[in-house]
Scaffold this motif. Structure first.
Motif, PDB file in Angstrom:
ATOM      1  N   ALA A   1       3.828   3.850  -4.673  1.00  0.00           N
ATOM      2  CA  ALA A   1       3.064   4.848  -5.433  1.00  0.00           C
ATOM      3  C   ALA A   1       2.251   4.202  -6.544  1.00  0.00           C
ATOM      4  O   ALA A   1       1.116   4.606  -6.814  1.00  0.00           O
ATOM      5  CB  ALA A   1       4.021   5.894  -6.015  1.00  0.00           C
TER       6      ALA A   1
ATOM      7  N   ALA B   1       0.820  -1.209   0.000  1.00  0.00           N
ATOM      8  CA  ALA B   1       0.000   0.000   0.000  1.00  0.00           C
ATOM      9  C   ALA B   1       0.854   1.261   0.000  1.00  0.00           C
ATOM     10  O   ALA B   1       0.396   2.332  -0.412  1.00  0.00           O
ATOM     11  CB  ALA B   1      -0.932  -0.005   1.213  1.00  0.00           C
ATOM     12  N   GLY B   2       2.112   1.157   0.433  1.00  0.00           N
ATOM     13  CA  GLY B   2       2.987   2.323   0.445  1.00  0.00           C
ATOM     14  C   GLY B   2       3.652   2.606  -0.886  1.00  0.00           C
ATOM     15  O   GLY B   2       4.343   3.620  -1.020  1.00  0.00           O
TER      16      GLY B   2
ATOM     17  N   ARG C   1      -0.861   2.733  -5.016  1.00  0.00           N
ATOM     18  CA  ARG C   1      -1.632   3.581  -4.111  1.00  0.00           C
ATOM     19  C   ARG C   1      -3.076   3.695  -4.607  1.00  0.00           C
ATOM     20  O   ARG C   1      -3.339   3.913  -5.785  1.00  0.00           O
ATOM     21  CB  ARG C   1      -0.992   4.964  -4.036  1.00  0.00           C
TER      22      ARG C   1
END
Length: 224
Positions: free
Chosen positions: A167, A164-165, A170
């Motif tokens: 880009a 989830a971190g 995201r």
């Protein structure tokens, strides 16, 4: 009585100029000597030039002979058909690899960042004890599926938080998760008079399958 009369007058007698004759003879002798010396020198110079010309001619003949020898021994290499076919196949394979690399880097029509960014993200977020066995990406990344194995089921939440971190991931959520434990192989039947071998232990890992929300919805639509 007869009388002789001398009519000779010594003053009218032609006198010989011996000095002029000697001078002419000396001049003629000197001229002959000069001409002789000039002829000898000319012959010497001509002989020298002839020798130099012979040396140059011999050198030119030797060079021409070497050129003819080299030309006669040189054989133009024959074109190998097998080698040419191999080169053609190598060129085709190289172009195919370039096309594959371009597809991986650009993605399908409509993709703006390509697929390589996704694979780099998956590689960066790898953790010990968890590994991927399959990745599916549809379109420009609106549908993503991950298949893999983990030594412990508790490793999955940390892995998902790491993804989830990234880009490129995201805003994407994995709405479908399936986890299964591999079963131990069945026990082999015992032969007559021979004891059956001990069954192999079940693998010490769990298999998981993650599907993004779009992929999960698409799978539901495709079900009959």
């Amino acid at each position: 009585m007869s009388q002789q009369i001398n009519l000779f007058n010594a003053g009218f007698k032609r006198k010989k100029n011996y000095a002029t004759t000697r001078a002419m003879a000396t001049g003629l002798g000197a001229l002959v000597l000069v001409l002789t010396v000039a002829s000898v020198l000319a012959n010497i110079e001509l002989a020298t030039l002839e020798r130099e010309a012979a040396v140059v001619k011999a050198e030119l003949a030797a060079r021409e002979a070497r050129r003819i020898a080299v030309t006669s021994t040189f054989v133009a290499p024959r074109k190998s058909e097998a080698l040419q076919q191999e080169l053609d196949q190598t060129g085709v394979q190289y172009r195919n690899l370039q096309q594959v690399a371009a597809i991986l880097d650009q993605g399908e029509p409509g993709a703006t960042r390509g697929y390589s960014a996704y694979f780099r993200a998956f590689a960066r977020r790898g953790i010990d004890g968890l590994w991927l066995t399959g990745v599916t990406i549809q379109g420009s990344g609106e549908a993503i599926g991950l298949q893999g194995r983990a030594l412990k089921a508790s490793l999955l939440p940390g892995y998902l938080n790491g993804l989830a971190g990234e880009a490129v991931l995201r805003g994407k959520t994995f709405g479908q998760l399936q986890m299964t434990e591999p079963k131990a192989p069945p026990k082999a039947a015992a032969a007559d008079g021979v004891s059956a071998p001990e069954p192999a232990a079940a693998p010490r890992y769990v298999e998981f399958s993650l599907q993004s929300a779009a992929a999960g919805e698409q799978a539901k639509v495709e079900q009959p």
